[in-house]
Design a protein around this motif. Structure first.
Motif, PDB file in Angstrom:
ATOM      1  N   ASP A 191       0.841  -1.201   0.000  1.00 48.49           N
ATOM      2  CA  ASP A 191       0.000   0.000   0.000  1.00 48.49           C
ATOM      3  C   ASP A 191       0.874   1.248   0.000  1.00 48.49           C
ATOM      4  N   VAL A 192       1.950   1.195   0.784  1.00 43.66           N
ATOM      5  CA  VAL A 192       2.880   2.329   0.847  1.00 43.66           C
ATOM      6  C   VAL A 192       3.572   2.522  -0.496  1.00 43.66           C
ATOM      7  N   VAL A 193       3.989   1.415  -1.116  1.00 43.39           N
ATOM      8  CA  VAL A 193       4.634   1.487  -2.438  1.00 43.39           C
ATOM      9  C   VAL A 193       3.687   2.112  -3.460  1.00 43.39           C
ATOM     10  N   ARG A 194       2.431   1.654  -3.474  1.00 42.76           N
ATOM     11  CA  ARG A 194       1.458   2.220  -4.423  1.00 42.76           C
ATOM     12  C   ARG A 194       1.203   3.698  -4.141  1.00 42.76           C
ATOM     13  N   PHE A 195       1.240   4.076  -2.872  1.00 36.00           N
ATOM     14  CA  PHE A 195       1.069   5.469  -2.473  1.00 36.00           C
ATOM     15  C   PHE A 195       2.175   6.327  -3.077  1.00 36.00           C
ATOM     16  N   PHE A 196       3.424   5.888  -2.934  1.00 32.56           N
ATOM     17  CA  PHE A 196       4.544   6.654  -3.478  1.00 32.56           C
ATOM     18  C   PHE A 196       4.597   6.600  -5.003  1.00 32.56           C
ATOM     19  N   GLY A 197       3.977   5.580  -5.584  1.00 33.50           N
ATOM     20  CA  GLY A 197       3.996   5.455  -7.039  1.00 33.50           C
ATOM     21  C   GLY A 197       2.882   6.216  -7.736  1.00 33.50           C
ATOM     22  N   SER A 198       2.000   6.828  -6.965  1.00 32.93           N
ATOM     23  CA  SER A 198       0.886   7.564  -7.574  1.00 32.93           C
ATOM     24  C   SER A 198       1.337   8.926  -8.099  1.00 32.93           C
ATOM     25  N   GLY A 199       0.670   9.374  -9.154  1.00 28.47           N
ATOM     26  CA  GLY A 199       1.029  10.654  -9.771  1.00 28.47           C
ATOM     27  C   GLY A 199       0.869  11.822  -8.825  1.00 28.47           C
ATOM     28  N   GLU A 200      -0.175  11.786  -7.997  1.00 22.31           N
ATOM     29  CA  GLU A 200      -0.432  12.885  -7.066  1.00 22.31           C
ATOM     30  C   GLU A 200       0.719  13.043  -6.074  1.00 22.31           C
ATOM     31  N   VAL A 201       1.211  11.929  -5.554  1.00 21.39           N
ATOM     32  CA  VAL A 201       2.310  11.978  -4.598  1.00 21.39           C
ATOM     33  C   VAL A 201       3.582  12.471  -5.270  1.00 21.39           C
ATOM     34  N   PHE A 202       3.772  12.108  -6.552  1.00 18.16           N
ATOM     35  CA  PHE A 202       4.966  12.559  -7.268  1.00 18.16           C
ATOM     36  C   PHE A 202       5.021  14.081  -7.324  1.00 18.16           C
ATOM     37  N   GLN A 203       3.873  14.721  -7.478  1.00 16.66           N
ATOM     38  CA  GLN A 203       3.840  16.182  -7.486  1.00 16.66           C
ATOM     39  C   GLN A 203       4.259  16.747  -6.129  1.00 16.66           C
ATOM     40  N   HIS A 204       3.861  16.073  -5.064  1.00 18.73           N
ATOM     41  CA  HIS A 204       4.291  16.507  -3.725  1.00 18.73           C
ATOM     42  C   HIS A 204       5.791  16.299  -3.545  1.00 18.73           C
ATOM     43  N   LEU A 205       6.322  15.233  -4.152  1.00 15.97           N
ATOM     44  CA  LEU A 205       7.760  14.989  -4.085  1.00 15.97           C
ATOM     45  C   LEU A 205       8.520  16.128  -4.758  1.00 15.97           C
ATOM     46  N   ARG A 206       7.999  16.603  -5.875  1.00 17.03           N
ATOM     47  CA  ARG A 206       8.646  17.703  -6.602  1.00 17.03           C
ATOM     48  C   ARG A 206       8.583  19.004  -5.806  1.00 17.03           C
ATOM     49  N   SER A 207       7.454  19.241  -5.135  1.00 16.43           N
ATOM     50  CA  SER A 207       7.272  20.507  -4.424  1.00 16.43           C
ATOM     51  C   SER A 207       7.880  20.502  -3.027  1.00 16.43           C
ATOM     52  N   GLY A 208       8.261  19.307  -2.557  1.00 17.31           N
ATOM     53  CA  GLY A 208       8.890  19.231  -1.240  1.00 17.31           C
ATOM     54  C   GLY A 208       7.918  19.167  -0.086  1.00 17.31           C
ATOM     55  N   THR A 209       6.636  18.929  -0.363  1.00 15.96           N
ATOM     56  CA  THR A 209       5.636  18.918   0.713  1.00 15.96           C
ATOM     57  C   THR A 209       5.285  17.494   1.167  1.00 15.96           C
ATOM     58  N   ILE A 210       6.102  16.512   0.790  1.00 17.71           N
ATOM     59  CA  ILE A 210       5.777  15.115   1.058  1.00 17.71           C
ATOM     60  C   ILE A 210       5.680  14.805   2.547  1.00 17.71           C
ATOM     61  N   LEU A 211       6.459  15.480   3.384  1.00 13.33           N
ATOM     62  CA  LEU A 211       6.414  15.201   4.821  1.00 13.33           C
ATOM     63  C   LEU A 211       5.037  15.495   5.397  1.00 13.33           C
ATOM     64  N   GLN A 212       4.382  16.543   4.874  1.00 10.12           N
ATOM     65  CA  GLN A 212       3.012  16.826   5.314  1.00 10.12           C
ATOM     66  C   GLN A 212       2.061  15.736   4.841  1.00 10.12           C
ATOM     67  N   VAL A 213       2.284  15.239   3.616  1.00 11.73           N
ATOM     68  CA  VAL A 213       1.421  14.192   3.064  1.00 11.73           C
ATOM     69  C   VAL A 213       1.559  12.899   3.869  1.00 11.73           C
ATOM     70  N   LEU A 214       2.751  12.653   4.389  1.00  8.77           N
ATOM     71  CA  LEU A 214       2.988  11.435   5.174  1.00  8.77           C
ATOM     72  C   LEU A 214       2.269  11.466   6.520  1.00  8.77           C
ATOM     73  N   GLN A 215       1.705  12.609   6.861  1.00  5.58           N
ATOM     74  CA  GLN A 215       0.902  12.703   8.088  1.00  5.58           C
ATOM     75  C   GLN A 215      -0.549  12.272   7.840  1.00  5.58           C
TER      76      GLN A 215
END
Length: 278
Positions: A191-215
């Motif tokens: 589930d975690v792998v699919r979460f990181f593999g989603s397009g929406e999460v990739f945009q957060h990875l680019r913007s640097g806001t992933i730590l908030q998403v992990l909450q």
């Protein structure tokens, strides 16, 4: 080789972590062998648990914090050789199923690359492939005899990053979620792998806001439609259910729907040596 999967998808040492995540998420693979590009010889293996460890769950997360100053975008483009497990245990093509099970138990792994004399990957055999071996050969054995009784659970409000840390710390791939004592879902390493593999999460990875998403609550990326079984059910029923539902574990609940155990693919190895298995 009668139960192994081939051909098998491999990746090179230079393949990025993100590409590995994408392949796993798309294909549903929990492990990918890593090979040397020129010779195709096996160099290592990366699993869904390694991804969870790297992207917030464990010691490898220090690579992101120290080498990339916390930048997930840079980290996910790192070559997979940084987080792979080098020189994994392997099995030869002529090996028996019993020898394969013995090696999996010895090394505590859920899959073995099948290699030739030049250490080139020919196939892969996993715990899930073993289900067909045990089906029909556990006559009269109840689920209660094989299940793990002490199930680690978490509150349904646990965040994704907290769930990752628990999985890595306890060395398991599945975390049942409860609310007021009632089973409401389960979150897995995949589930975690699919979460990181989603397009929406990739945009957060680019913007640097992933730590908030992990909450985000882990329940949002987990499974709420649970596959359960009664402790008095027969093991043959359990293997059929796991194959039909394409799941690697069954939550074991009693007549009051109370969680009393979990039955995973690896638990079937306990049958080895019993009279029920010929």
């Amino acid at each position: 080789m009668t139960i192994a999967k081939c051909p098998v998808i491999t990746a090179s040492l230079a393949t990025s972590v993100y590409d590995i995540v994408h392949i796993m998420a798309q294909e549903g693979f929990r492990r990918i062998p890593i090979v040397e590009p020129r010779t195709k010889a096996l160099q290592g293996i990366v699993t869904s648990t390694d991804i969870v460890d790297y992207l917030g769950g464990g010691k490898n997360f220090e690579i992101i914090e120290q080498k990339f100053d916390g930048s997930f975008f840079k980290a996910i483009n790192e070559p997979v050789k940084s987080i792979m497990r080098p020189n994994p245990p392997t099995i030869e093509k002529a090996a028996t199923i019993s020898r394969t099970i013995e090696l999996m138990k010895q090394h505590g792994v859920g899959g073995l690359p099948v290699v030739d004399s030049a250490n080139r990957v020919q196939a892969i055999v996993t715990e899930r492939d073993m289900l067909s071996v045990f089906q029909g050969k556990a006559r009269g054995v109840n689920v209660a005899a094989l299940m793990t009784e002490k199930v680690v659970t978490a509150d349904s409000g646990i965040t994704i990053i907290e769930a990752e840390k628990q999985m890595v710390k306890k060395s398991f791939r599945r975390l049942p979620l409860v609310s007021q004592g009632k089973l409401v879902g389960i979150v897995t390493a995949m589930d975690v792998v699919r979460f990181f593999g989603s397009g929406e999460v990739f945009q957060h990875l680019r913007s640097g806001t992933i730590l908030q998403v992990l909450q985000t609550p882990a329940l949002q990326i987990g499974t709420k439609k649970l596959v359960t079984i009664h402790p008095n059910a027969k093991v043959d029923e359990a293997t059929r259910t796991m194959k039909e539902k394409s799941v690697g574990a069954l939550l074991v609940v009693d007549d009051d729907e109370k969680l009393v155990g979990i039955l995973t693919e690896r638990d079937f190895f306990k049958l080895v040596g019993k009279r029920a298995v010929s």
